[in-house]
Design a protein around this motif. Sequence first.
Motif, PDB file in Angstrom:
ATOM      1  N   LEU A  43       0.829  -0.986   0.246  1.00 20.69           N
ATOM      2  CA  LEU A  43      -0.123  -0.073  -0.222  1.00 20.69           C
ATOM      3  C   LEU A  43       0.713   0.925  -0.182  1.00 20.69           C
ATOM      4  O   LEU A  43       0.570   2.556  -0.490  1.00 20.69           O
ATOM      5  N   ALA A  44       2.087   1.093   0.741  1.00 19.64           N
ATOM      6  CA  ALA A  44       2.749   2.359   0.739  1.00 19.64           C
ATOM      7  C   ALA A  44       3.524   2.482  -0.483  1.00 19.64           C
ATOM      8  O   ALA A  44       3.642   3.949  -0.708  1.00 19.64           O
ATOM      9  N   GLY A  45       4.271   1.349  -1.352  1.00 18.77           N
ATOM     10  CA  GLY A  45       4.025   2.024  -2.826  1.00 18.77           C
ATOM     11  C   GLY A  45       3.348   2.105  -4.111  1.00 18.77           C
ATOM     12  O   GLY A  45       3.633   2.815  -4.400  1.00 18.77           O
ATOM     13  N   LEU A  46       2.421   1.468  -3.564  1.00 14.99           N
ATOM     14  CA  LEU A  46       0.880   2.145  -4.102  1.00 14.99           C
ATOM     15  C   LEU A  46       0.335   3.628  -3.973  1.00 14.99           C
ATOM     16  O   LEU A  46       0.677   4.944  -5.226  1.00 14.99           O
ATOM     17  N   VAL A  47       0.845   4.260  -2.917  1.00 22.05           N
ATOM     18  CA  VAL A  47       0.325   5.760  -2.056  1.00 22.05           C
ATOM     19  C   VAL A  47       1.552   6.600  -2.394  1.00 22.05           C
ATOM     20  O   VAL A  47       1.018   7.428  -3.229  1.00 22.05           O
ATOM     21  N   TRP A  61       4.098  10.635   1.646  1.00 24.05           N
ATOM     22  CA  TRP A  61       2.911  10.218   2.240  1.00 24.05           C
ATOM     23  C   TRP A  61       2.815   8.489   2.073  1.00 24.05           C
ATOM     24  O   TRP A  61       1.930   7.897   2.881  1.00 24.05           O
ATOM     25  N   ALA A  62       4.250   7.624   1.547  1.00 26.13           N
ATOM     26  CA  ALA A  62       3.564   6.546   1.636  1.00 26.13           C
ATOM     27  C   ALA A  62       4.622   5.325   3.241  1.00 26.13           C
ATOM     28  O   ALA A  62       4.022   5.276   3.793  1.00 26.13           O
ATOM     29  N   GLY A  63       5.342   7.154   3.753  1.00 25.12           N
ATOM     30  CA  GLY A  63       5.803   7.183   5.722  1.00 25.12           C
ATOM     31  C   GLY A  63       4.369   7.106   6.186  1.00 25.12           C
ATOM     32  O   GLY A  63       4.341   6.495   7.183  1.00 25.12           O
ATOM     33  N   LEU A  64       3.330   8.011   6.212  1.00 23.66           N
ATOM     34  CA  LEU A  64       2.361   7.761   6.796  1.00 23.66           C
ATOM     35  C   LEU A  64       1.848   6.410   6.727  1.00 23.66           C
ATOM     36  O   LEU A  64       0.742   5.937   7.489  1.00 23.66           O
TER      37      LEU A  64
END
Length: 316
Positions: A43-47, A61-64
Amino acid sequence: MIKWDNRFYRRRVLGDTMFIVDFLMELLGLGMSLFLWLIKFALAGLVGAIAYFKGRNSWIWAGLTLILPWPFPIFILIGICYMPKKYPKLPKEIRDEPAFKDKNPVIASMMALSAMIAKSDGSVTKDEIHFIKQFIAGHFGMSASELNSYAEAFDYGKDHPEHYQIFTQVVKTYYGHRRDIILALAYLFIGIAMQGGDTNTAKENMTRQILLDLGISAYEYQAIRAAFTGESYGYQGGGNPNMQSREDLVKKYSEVLGVSPDASLSEIKKAYRKLVKEYHPDKLASGSVPEDYIAFANQKIRDINEAYEYLEKVKS
């Protein structure tokens, strides 16, 4: 003594069983945690990719997405999908100009580029202004009052044609993934140059420079231009196909599909599918855009289909 041994045995078996169950539960919990972390990383990669595409800070955004507990990653993904794309910035010396303050930089850039083409022959006509307003208002859903608020950006473009690359970069950064929009703008810019009849050298040069920066090929330029002159350009253009050599036809139809004459059949098919999506009239049609524009799209899809049919036949 035997009964005591049986009770002891049963307790030992029960204890061992409970140990195995606890171990399996812990293993299952560990597996579930690892699985959820893998989902989080995905999900982090996609975000991050969506955030980058929309001009946002992908690392934040990926970190969050990784840091926050469930179900917040799901909410972040939904939020970033619906978040509007961030507008690219004009250079400070231009965005500080009154013409561009508090204005949408993409629309302002379109207006400036339109003005550069219109003024390139020395004057701007009423027909050119009417065509620009009609097209932008129809294609981008702007009211007359909204459009009039960009008059200063239009005037800036008339006086500063040397800045065309700055404005093309803004448009391409924002709409580079929307081939249909880029093609629509090509139609707009060529249409401005063609108002009142055939274009002169100065207008043609300025239009070609702008469209080259936007990624419009020579074939696409000539094809759109032909839509205004009533000529045919593409599969049927350039004379009777039966009177041309096989080599000339392969060269012409390869140009239509944007591939080299020695391209393989798989490359031709890939280019064909891509162009069909880009030029399909249903995708290009946008409310109140000029009817000529829809006619252009219909002609292009015919040219693409017929060029593909010919190349498929000779390459098979």
